[in-house]
Enzyme design. Structure first.
Site, PDB file in Angstrom:
ATOM      1  N   GLY A  52       0.688  -1.129  -0.037  1.00  0.00           N
ATOM      2  CA  GLY A  52       0.020  -0.127   0.038  1.00  0.00           C
ATOM      3  C   GLY A  52       0.796   1.177  -0.038  1.00  0.00           C
ATOM      4  O   GLY A  52       0.311   2.401   0.199  1.00  0.00           O
ATOM      5  N   CYS A  53       2.084   1.163  -0.059  1.00  0.00           N
ATOM      6  CA  CYS A  53       3.055   2.319  -0.189  1.00  0.00           C
ATOM      7  C   CYS A  53       3.515   2.599  -1.624  1.00  0.00           C
ATOM      8  O   CYS A  53       3.814   1.537  -2.254  1.00  0.00           O
ATOM      9  CB  CYS A  53       4.423   2.219   0.717  1.00  0.00           C
ATOM     10  N   GLN A  54       3.571   3.870  -1.869  1.00  0.00           N
ATOM     11  CA  GLN A  54       4.018   4.109  -3.304  1.00  0.00           C
ATOM     12  C   GLN A  54       5.513   3.935  -3.225  1.00  0.00           C
ATOM     13  O   GLN A  54       5.974   3.247  -4.350  1.00  0.00           O
ATOM     14  CB  GLN A  54       3.693   5.887  -3.540  1.00  0.00           C
TER      15      GLN A  54
END
Length: 148
Positions: A60-62
């Protein structure tokens, strides 16, 4: 407990949040705050290269973010790293709040403080979602079925 795990500077998560709020208020604008947050990231303990793998990656992290948790005497300690400077600073900020705390204190410390401090709103949507994903991963590690 030693590197790469973060030891708490403040007695409680609430005190850490208050200290971060006070520190961020010293700066006039978000560019100065970002620089401060980046500096926090540069002070993280060295994260083992062999932990930079999918097993430690936070979904869920860029940017790529890796976390590791370790329980010792009923206290959870965290280590973390990101491949992006600002995100590394956000990792440091979260670990300052959550590392070295009991699972109960971690679960009782709502990540709403990220919004209260204006951090989520000041970041791009993807980065804001990412910092919230990191907080969820930390809180997930504190849930009873996760502690080994």
């Amino acid at each position: 407990m030693e590197a790469p795990f973060v030891l708490p500077a403040e007695e409680t998560a609430a005190e850490a949040i208050d200290a971060i709020r006070d520190e961020l208020e010293l700066f006039d604008d978000w560019m100065e705050r970002y620089q401060y947050i980046i500096e926090m990231g540069r002070k993280l303990p060295p994260f083992p290269k062999d932990w930079c793998d999918d097993a430690h990656r936070v979904p869920g992290c860029q940017s790529q973010v890796w976390l590791e948790a370790k329980e010792e005497d009923g206290i959870l300690y965290f280590a973390g790293l990101s491949d992006a400077a600002i995100v590394c600073g956000l990792v440091a900020l979260l670990l300052r709040v959550y590392s070295g705390r009991s699972p109960d204190e971690i679960l009782a410390t709502d990540p709403q403080f990220l919004r209260d401090l204006g951090l989520v709103q000041a970041l791009s949507t993807n980065r804001g979602n990412g910092v919230e994903a990191m907080a969820r991963a930390i809180r997930s590690a504190a849930t009873p079925q996760k502690i080994s």
